[in-house]
Structures are given as C-alpha cells and as structure tokens.
Design a protein around this motif. Structure first.
Motif, PDB file in Angstrom:
ATOM      1  N   LEU A 173      35.224  31.146  54.474  1.00  0.00           N
ATOM      2  CA  LEU A 173      36.189  32.171  54.062  1.00  0.00           C
ATOM      3  C   LEU A 173      37.323  31.555  53.251  1.00  0.00           C
ATOM      4  N   LEU A 174      37.743  30.352  53.615  1.00  0.00           N
ATOM      5  CA  LEU A 174      38.778  29.659  52.855  1.00  0.00           C
ATOM      6  C   LEU A 174      38.302  29.372  51.432  1.00  0.00           C
ATOM      7  N   VAL A 175      37.063  28.929  51.292  1.00  0.00           N
ATOM      8  CA  VAL A 175      36.507  28.674  49.960  1.00  0.00           C
ATOM      9  C   VAL A 175      36.467  29.962  49.142  1.00  0.00           C
ATOM     10  N   PHE A 176      36.028  31.048  49.796  1.00  0.00           N
ATOM     11  CA  PHE A 176      36.023  32.349  49.113  1.00  0.00           C
ATOM     12  C   PHE A 176      37.424  32.743  48.684  1.00  0.00           C
ATOM     13  N   GLN A 177      38.403  32.537  49.577  1.00  0.00           N
ATOM     14  CA  GLN A 177      39.782  32.913  49.281  1.00  0.00           C
ATOM     15  C   GLN A 177      40.302  32.191  48.042  1.00  0.00           C
ATOM     16  N   ILE A 178      40.067  30.899  47.976  1.00  0.00           N
ATOM     17  CA  ILE A 178      40.523  30.117  46.827  1.00  0.00           C
ATOM     18  C   ILE A 178      39.866  30.622  45.546  1.00  0.00           C
ATOM     19  N   ALA A 179      38.551  30.860  45.601  1.00  0.00           N
ATOM     20  CA  ALA A 179      37.821  31.311  44.414  1.00  0.00           C
ATOM     21  C   ALA A 179      38.275  32.699  43.982  1.00  0.00           C
ATOM     22  N   PHE A 180      38.412  33.617  44.941  1.00  0.00           N
ATOM     23  CA  PHE A 180      38.797  34.990  44.597  1.00  0.00           C
ATOM     24  C   PHE A 180      40.205  35.037  44.032  1.00  0.00           C
ATOM     25  N   ASP A 181      41.157  34.361  44.696  1.00  0.00           N
ATOM     26  CA  ASP A 181      42.542  34.377  44.220  1.00  0.00           C
ATOM     27  C   ASP A 181      42.667  33.701  42.862  1.00  0.00           C
ATOM     28  N   TYR A 182      41.886  32.674  42.640  1.00  0.00           N
ATOM     29  CA  TYR A 182      41.928  31.991  41.340  1.00  0.00           C
ATOM     30  C   TYR A 182      41.439  32.941  40.247  1.00  0.00           C
ATOM     31  N   TRP A 183      40.346  33.648  40.535  1.00  0.00           N
ATOM     32  CA  TRP A 183      39.837  34.615  39.546  1.00  0.00           C
ATOM     33  C   TRP A 183      40.870  35.713  39.281  1.00  0.00           C
ATOM     34  N   SER A 184      41.438  36.282  40.339  1.00  0.00           N
ATOM     35  CA  SER A 184      42.387  37.379  40.189  1.00  0.00           C
ATOM     36  C   SER A 184      43.643  36.950  39.438  1.00  0.00           C
ATOM     37  N   SER A 185      44.077  35.717  39.678  1.00  0.00           N
ATOM     38  CA  SER A 185      45.347  35.253  39.106  1.00  0.00           C
ATOM     39  C   SER A 185      45.192  34.615  37.729  1.00  0.00           C
ATOM     40  N   TYR A 186      44.088  33.895  37.514  1.00  0.00           N
ATOM     41  CA  TYR A 186      44.013  33.039  36.331  1.00  0.00           C
ATOM     42  C   TYR A 186      42.864  33.356  35.372  1.00  0.00           C
ATOM     43  N   SER A 187      42.023  34.343  35.695  1.00  0.00           N
ATOM     44  CA  SER A 187      40.922  34.690  34.799  1.00  0.00           C
ATOM     45  C   SER A 187      41.469  35.337  33.530  1.00  0.00           C
ATOM     46  N   VAL A 188      41.371  34.642  32.421  1.00  0.00           N
ATOM     47  CA  VAL A 188      41.904  35.170  31.155  1.00  0.00           C
ATOM     48  C   VAL A 188      41.160  36.431  30.723  1.00  0.00           C
ATOM     49  N   PRO A 189      39.820  36.449  30.688  1.00  0.00           N
ATOM     50  CA  PRO A 189      39.122  37.671  30.266  1.00  0.00           C
ATOM     51  C   PRO A 189      39.480  38.881  31.125  1.00  0.00           C
ATOM     52  N   PHE A 190      39.563  38.681  32.450  1.00  0.00           N
ATOM     53  CA  PHE A 190      39.882  39.806  33.327  1.00  0.00           C
ATOM     54  C   PHE A 190      41.287  40.327  33.062  1.00  0.00           C
ATOM     55  N   ASN A 191      42.253  39.435  32.950  1.00  0.00           N
ATOM     56  CA  ASN A 191      43.631  39.880  32.745  1.00  0.00           C
ATOM     57  C   ASN A 191      43.846  40.474  31.365  1.00  0.00           C
ATOM     58  N   ILE A 192      43.148  39.970  30.358  1.00  0.00           N
ATOM     59  CA  ILE A 192      43.217  40.581  29.031  1.00  0.00           C
ATOM     60  C   ILE A 192      42.658  42.005  29.088  1.00  0.00           C
ATOM     61  N   PHE A 193      41.540  42.166  29.794  1.00  0.00           N
ATOM     62  CA  PHE A 193      40.951  43.486  29.957  1.00  0.00           C
ATOM     63  C   PHE A 193      41.947  44.459  30.597  1.00  0.00           C
ATOM     64  N   VAL A 194      42.634  44.004  31.647  1.00  0.00           N
ATOM     65  CA  VAL A 194      43.581  44.874  32.351  1.00  0.00           C
ATOM     66  C   VAL A 194      44.736  45.269  31.439  1.00  0.00           C
ATOM     67  N   TYR A 195      45.333  44.298  30.765  1.00  0.00           N
ATOM     68  CA  TYR A 195      46.502  44.587  29.932  1.00  0.00           C
ATOM     69  C   TYR A 195      46.150  45.375  28.673  1.00  0.00           C
ATOM     70  N   ASP A 196      44.899  45.314  28.257  1.00  0.00           N
ATOM     71  CA  ASP A 196      44.485  46.051  27.058  1.00  0.00           C
ATOM     72  C   ASP A 196      44.099  47.494  27.351  1.00  0.00           C
ATOM     73  N   LEU A 197      44.049  47.851  28.612  1.00  0.00           N
ATOM     74  CA  LEU A 197      43.732  49.242  28.946  1.00  0.00           C
ATOM     75  C   LEU A 197      44.839  50.164  28.448  1.00  0.00           C
ATOM     76  N   PRO A 198      44.494  51.374  28.022  1.00  0.00           N
ATOM     77  CA  PRO A 198      45.521  52.329  27.571  1.00  0.00           C
ATOM     78  C   PRO A 198      46.528  52.617  28.683  1.00  0.00           C
ATOM     79  N   ASP A 199      47.767  52.840  28.288  1.00  0.00           N
ATOM     80  CA  ASP A 199      48.811  53.087  29.280  1.00  0.00           C
ATOM     81  C   ASP A 199      48.558  54.346  30.105  1.00  0.00           C
ATOM     82  N   ASP A 200      47.825  55.301  29.536  1.00  0.00           N
ATOM     83  CA  ASP A 200      47.551  56.539  30.264  1.00  0.00           C
ATOM     84  C   ASP A 200      46.265  56.472  31.083  1.00  0.00           C
TER      85      ASP A 200
END
Length: 390
Positions: A173-200
């Motif tokens: 579970l600790l290994v999963f936690q590190i991997a999941f939090d790293y993806w959520s916090s530092y994944s450039v493609p994912f965060n670009i996708f989120v910020y590029d979504l329309p405001d509405d």
C-alpha cells in the motif's frame, strides 16, 4: 435482572474500554500548530523578500500536519473498535454526522457569510453553494473535513482491509501511495489535460479539487493508523524496542524533504512559492516524512521522552485543537488587516510574532466558546460536535 433470566444466570460483563492514550490528544495539538504554521507561512510569502529558511520552517517542517490528522483519526476510530464484531453502521454514521458533518456545514456557512460581507462578494447561488460544500472550498482549511467524511463513508471497506492486511500488505500500500501521489502531483500530461479543460466544464472542478476529496491521496497513512491501533500491543513493543531507530529516521526524513526544497530553490531556480508547492506532503519525501513523524510523535508521547511539565500544555492544545483549527483563518484575516492598516510589512520577526498571536488567540477563542457551550450546549454541538454527556 431481566425477567427472562434465570436467578442463577451470571450477569454479562461490560466491555472494558481500553486505556486512554495521551499520544492521540497530544498529536492533535501538534498537528493544529503545524497547520497554523502553514497558513501563516502563506501570509509571509506575500513579502517578496521573505527569508527562504523561515519559509522552510513554516511550510516544510510542518508538512506532516495534515496527513498525520488522518493517521490519528483512524487510530482513534479503530482503537476502541472490535473489528470482528458486527459493524453498527447506524450508531457510527450518526456519530460522524454530529461530530464532523454538522460542524463542517456550520463553519462553511459562517465563512461564506463573513467573507461575502467582508469582501463584498455576497452569498453564492444555491448551485455554487452545493459545489462549495462538496469540494470543501468555503475556506482553505475545511477540505480536511470533506476528505475525513469520505473516509468515514467507506468505513466498512477499511475494516475489511485491516482484518486481512499484514505487513506485506502495508508495504504494498505504501508503494501504491507513492506511485499514485506522484502521478496526481507531478504527471505533466494529466495536469495539462486538467488545466486545459473549459472553465464551464463540470469535469474541471472535479479534477482540479481532487486533493479535497480523493481519499486515495491519504489511504496509506489512514489505514496505517487503523492497523496500528488494532495491533496496539505489538506497536507499543515496536516503539519501545526501536525508539532510537524511529528517532533517527524521523530526522532523516525531515532532512530529505528540506534537502528537496533547498535543491529546488538553489539549483533549479524555483521561487519559495514554487518550492513549497513542489516539496509537499504528497511527494515521495513528504510521504516518508509523514510516516516517520507519525511513528516519532507517537513514540515520544507514549514513553514521555520530554519534560513532564509540558503535558498540561499539550493536553490543552489537543483538547481545543478542533475549534482552533476551524477558527484560525478568522484570526489570520483580522490580524493581517490590522497589519495592513498599520502600514507594516510582514518581516521575519513580525511573521514569528504573528504565528504566536494566531495560535494564542485561536486557543483563547476555543476555550471561551467551549465554556459558553457548557451553558448553551447548542454552541458546542454546532461548532465542534460535542454533546452533553447523558
């Protein structure tokens, strides 16, 4: 004696409540102090010439504060819970509604009404009000209660997992936690996708505010607290035998997170604001720091490796930590307005004084309202979920 019982039938022994653990209360107080430090640090960051070392004290040293609350919350839940007995859902959820949901809604309303009046924004429409409550954004500290409510909602799942989980399961579970939090916090493609979504787009806030309600961000530290509570005797023996190792690893974990922060500033050219937004509690170093801080504070508070004279102070900090945590943004707001009115810039010395002023005033308000609530129980019911003992 019940009429259906035979005169010779022995009475059923009452379930013995486990001994009180002062460490749980003391860690709550320490965590509350850390959260105030983080939010005072945000005020200090408005000074363009803010000292990076003082920022590290406010914003990096305190990074265990929020996740360790989940550790303590789970520990408290599971410590007096018989996980092999049928789960009393009605009693459990009624209690969580009283202690968390009602105070959460009350404080959200207080901040929305107050900020709408102070900043002239008015009260949000019903649609936006529902969104504000769902994501926990009425004020910057309230999201913690939203995640906590989601953890409570899935309590039967956590009981099932802890029943089956061993040390290997916790490690996985600790290994999963590190991997999941790293993806959520530092994944450039994912965060670009989120910020590029329309405001509405409805999907945008769902993903933008994922830290406010996705329990997966803190699942390891929560289940660790519950698992250790269930195995309390083994945990006590571990703390006693490995006290030196726990202490060394705690300081090493803090050093690793601080080193990451300074590396970002001194070699990568990041600003202090960028640095604290990168070297946070969900980074691998931050998870390591949270884990060791949880073990370290529980160890020193269990085996009293500090002056006994501090216990009354720690008791008061823990007892009133909930109200102080919820009220301190009010105190920060008005102290900051007083500084602004006086034309004072928040220097390092003022920032330190500001921190202690916020802490002391928040505690004073907590004590005062607790006393008022003893005469008007509705006050304690609505603000901190404390009900008169029957």
């Amino acid at each position: 004696m019940q009429p259906s019982q035979s005169p010779a039938a022995p009475s059923q022994p009452k379930k013995q409540r486990k001994p009180r653990l002062a460490a749980i209360e003391y860690i709550r107080g320490i965590s509350m102090m850390g959260v105030i430090g983080i939010h005072v640090g945000s005020q200090y960051l408005e000074n363009p010439a803010a000292n990076m070392h003082l920022i590290a004290l406010f914003e990096i040293f305190t990074r265990f504060s929020v996740p360790i609350f989940f550790f303590i919350s789970a520990f408290g839940l599971f410590y007096n819970l018989d996980i092999h007995a049928p789960f009393d859902a009605k009693h459990f959820y009624k209690r969580r509604i009283q202690t968390v949901l009602i105070p959460y809604v009350v404080w959200s309303l207080l901040y929305l009404v107050h900020d709408g009046w102070l900043y002239g924004t008015g009260f949000p429409s019903p649609f936006y009000f529902c969104g504000i409550l769902f994501f926990g954004v009425a004020k910057y500290q309230l999201y913690f209660l939203v995640i906590l409510l989601w953890f409570y909602l899935f309590m039967p799942l956590w009981i099932s997992l802890i029943k089956k989980m061993g040390l290997k399961g916790l490690a996985a579970l600790l290994v999963f936690q590190i991997a999941f939090d790293y993806w959520s916090s530092y994944s450039v493609p994912f965060n670009i996708f989120v910020y590029d979504l329309p405001d509405d787009s409805l999907l945008k806030p769902i993903l933008m505010y994922r830290l406010n309600y996705w329990v997966l961000h803190y699942i390891f530290i929560f289940l660790l607290g519950g698992w250790l509570a269930v195995h309390i005797e083994s945990f006590k023996a571990f703390m006693q035998q490995r006290r030196t190792t726990i202490t060394v690893l705690f300081w090493a974990s803090m050093a690793s997170l601080l080193a990451y922060y300074y590396w970002l500033l001194l070699t990568q050219g990041q600003t202090p604001l960028d640095g604290i937004n990168t070297a946070h509690q969900l980074s691998p170093e931050g998870i390591f720091y949270t884990l060791m801080a949880s073990l370290f504070f529980f160890t020193i508070f269990t085996y009293q490796r500090y002056p006994q004279a501090l216990n009354p102070i720690l008791h008061q900090l823990g007892k009133h930590s909930y109200f102080a945590y919820l009220v301190h943004p009010f105190v920060i707001t008005y102290l900051a307005l007083a500084l602004q009115h006086a034309g004072r810039i928040m220097t390092g010395a003022i920032a330190i004084a500001f921190y202690f002023a916020v802490l002391i005033l928040s505690m004073v308000l907590a004590v005062v309202f607790r006393k008022i609530g003893e005469h008007l129980p509705l006050v304690n019911k609505l603000t901190i979920g404390v009900y008169p003992k029957k």
